[in-house]
Design a protein around this motif. Structure first.
Motif, PDB file in Angstrom:
ATOM      1  N   PRO A   5      55.778  -6.315  -3.634  1.00  0.00           N
ATOM      2  CA  PRO A   5      55.490  -5.910  -2.255  1.00  0.00           C
ATOM      3  C   PRO A   5      56.209  -4.649  -1.776  1.00  0.00           C
ATOM      4  N   THR A  43      53.734  -1.849  -1.162  1.00  0.00           N
ATOM      5  CA  THR A  43      52.608  -2.008  -0.234  1.00  0.00           C
ATOM      6  C   THR A  43      52.193  -0.688   0.425  1.00  0.00           C
ATOM      7  N   SER A  49      51.135  -3.860  -5.587  1.00  0.00           N
ATOM      8  CA  SER A  49      52.039  -4.809  -4.934  1.00  0.00           C
ATOM      9  C   SER A  49      51.907  -6.246  -5.434  1.00  0.00           C
TER      10      SER A  49
END
Length: 184
Positions: free
Chosen positions: A97, A100, A147
């Motif tokens: 993540p 992202t 991600s």
């Protein structure tokens, strides 16, 4: 030529995520996945962003996070008695993540890129299933790859279920052939 431009843009988006802080990765071998995920959850609850970035095979994972998170994980993972725990020589925290922002930018870029459906089935590392032949879905999955963890083991198991028996890995001057029936 188009592929080179896409790969260059992908690398630029990924690199932008680590201009103000560095990302890192580490390998963990010989620990069950639920224990590795629990370690990551504990570290995240303490403010260390770290995630499983690669599910390579049962008991073999790569963790992705900030440099501080990876350093904390390297210390803490010893409690799980891994066969191997080592920092990986990479320049970012790939497939987690922390990327992202890159995912969003790359998705926007891909809207303008003309893609064709693959001529042969391709395993999607995001899902471990076969990649769609719909080019808009392919673009979305290419961006999601930033991600989301690589589900390598699931993809290989899917290929075996579909009848694949011989695997050849090529990269960085290396070529390894594996016969699924003989080397299982």
């Amino acid at each position: 030529e188009r592929l080179v431009r896409v790969i260059k843009r992908r690398a630029e988006h990924m690199e932008e995520c680590f201009t103000s802080s560095r990302g890192a990765m580490m390998a963990v071998v010989g620990v069950a996945p639920d224990r590795v995920e629990a370690l990551c959850e504990d570290l995240r609850s303490e403010g260390y962003p770290i995630y499983i970035g690669n599910f390579n095979c049962y008991g073999q994972y790569s963790l992705s996070g900030t440099e501080e998170a990876v350093e904390a994980a390297l210390k803490r993972v010893e409690d799980l008695q891994p066969k191997i725990a080592a920092r990986l020589p990479v320049s970012g925290a790939w497939h987690c993540p922390l990327l992202t922002p890159a995912e969003k930018g790359f998705a926007e870029y891909l809207r303008e890129v003309e893609l064709r459906a693959p001529a042969v089935p391709v395993v999607n590392n995001v899902t471990g299933e076969f990649l769609s032949f719909d080019t808009e879905e392919i673009k979305a999955d290419l961006a999601r790859h930033f991600s989301h963890p690589v589900l390598w083991e699931k993809g290989i198991r899917n290929l075996i279920e579909k009848g694949c028996r011989r695997f050849v890995e090529i990269g960085f001057g290396m070529r390894i052939g594996v016969d699924a029936d003989r080397d299982a």
